[in-house]
Design an enzyme around this catalytic site. Structure first.
Site: not given
Ligand code: WQD
Length: 333
Positions: A125, A149, A153
């Site tokens: 990741s 998590y 990785k």
């Molecule tokens: C993306 C953006 C949020 C939800 C995470 C893990 C990573 C990987 C993928 C998986 C961010 C914003 C999100 C919401 C929002 N792991 N957001 N409202 O955080 O980049 O990555 O998932 O297996 O390790 O950290 O992805 O989709 O959670 O967020 O505003 O309800 O969307 O703040 O900027 P992230 P995400």
């Protein structure tokens, strides 16, 4: 050629990769304990490709069961997807994350060694870059992960590098995914979150479906063009093709290589909302909410290595990702 083992092959990324491999004429064996997926994914993979993967319902941490699988099938390579993946849950249950994710990786490695399987592709990741400065290059020093998590990785990467160092006949590819989203265009397979989605695209899809009344945008005061965080969203079928390329590469190289799988483009949360609205002709109500602890302002990949060495490049656009995510969500209801 022998068969390719996909641990966690019923899951989101594993199932799309199974499709890509079967379509390329490879034989696929899936080992999955269905802890976060369901058996009918096997049939759906069959419907899409016209070929059914072999399926073993088992936990990859169960060394005896895994050894039986390796005795029954001639496995040339394994792609290790199985693992826990919820960031928030990993903070609440760190031991469960370290036990399950490290144990399954070690058990797989030991079983491969005992049965003479030399090729392993690992689902890593972008989270291992920690708080480094984007664009993230594969040879950058990994940063400090912000949750257990991420550390699992990071640790599994280190274990695999050490194993390949000690045994030069091993071939290991570490794939660092950015933000996989979207679904197969058939709408038959995709991401099925349990409970309230943590990730942006599944949440947006559920707002569109009327399951949630609005999206909370976590922070709009970051140092980015519109104040919301930038992420490198990549269509899951592009990601699946990346696994095929990585596998082909690993089958005729030895040692460890690391590749980012991303598009190299950052999109903001507001851009994702707009793209989803435009692609699907609907409105996503949202509110600005406080920042989510641990979120980085900006994350996107350097993509030149995967392009140069694997001949792989992401092709699908944010609009395709939003259209396919919604197509899948609609078919779930
Ligand atoms: C993306 C953006 C949020 C939800 C995470 C893990 C990573 C990987 C993928 C998986 C961010 C914003 C999100 C919401 C929002 N792991 N957001 N409202 O955080 O980049 O990555 O998932 O297996 O390790 O950290 O992805 O989709 O959670 O967020 O505003 O309800 O969307 O703040 O900027 P992230 P995400």
């Amino acid at each position: 050629m022998g068969k390719i083992l996909l641990t966690g092959g019923c899951g989101y990324i594993g199932s799309h990769t199974a499709v890509a491999l079967l379509e390329a004429g490879m034989e696929v064996v899936i080992a999955d304990n269905l802890s976060n997926s369901s058996r009918d994914v096997i049939d759906r993979i069959g419907t899409i490709t016209g070929k059914k993967p072999l399926f073993y319902e088992m936990d990859v941490c169960d060394g005896e069961a895994l050894s039986r699988l390796f005795s029954q099938e001639k496995i040339d390579a394994a792609i290790h997807f199985a693992g826990y993946k919820a960031v928030g849950e990993s903070v609440a249950k760190p031991l469960a994350y370290y036990r399950n994710n490290l144990d399954s990786a070690l058990t797989l490695l030991e079983t491969m060694a005992a049965h003479g399987t030399r090729v392993l592709i690992f689902s890593s990741s972008a989270t291992v870059y920690g708080d480094g400065t984007p664009p993230y290059q594969e040879d950058m020093r990994s940063g400090i992960c912000s949750n257990p998590y991420g550390w699992t990785k990071w640790m599994i990467e280190q274990i695999l590098k050490d194993a390949a160092q000690a045994d030069p006949t091993l071939s290991v590819v570490l794939l660092r995914y950015f933000n996989p989203v979207g679904a197969h265009e058939s709408g038959l397979i995709g991401e099925v979150p349990r409970g309230i989605p943590n990730n942006l695209m599944p949440y947006v899809s559920q707002v569109a479906a009327g399951i949630r009344d609005h999206l909370n945008v976590f922070g709009n005061d970051y140092d980015t063009p519109d104040g919301t965080c930038l992420r490198d969203y990549i269509h899951v079928t592009d990601l699946a093709r990346g696994h095929l390329k990585a596998l082909e590469y690993a089958l005729d190289h030895q040692g460890t290589e690391i590749f980012n799988l991303g598009t190299g483009q950052g999109s903001s949360v507001l851009e994702v909302i707009r793209a989803f609205e435009q692609a699907n002709q609907l409105t996503i109500p949202f509110e600005i909410a406080p920042p989510r602890p641990g979120d980085l302002p900006v994350s996107y990949a350097a993509t030149d290595k995967a392009e140069r060495v694997l001949g792989w490049k992401a092709e699908k656009k944010l609009e395709d990702m939003c259209r396919d995510a919604w197509n899948f969500e609609k078919k779930l209801r």
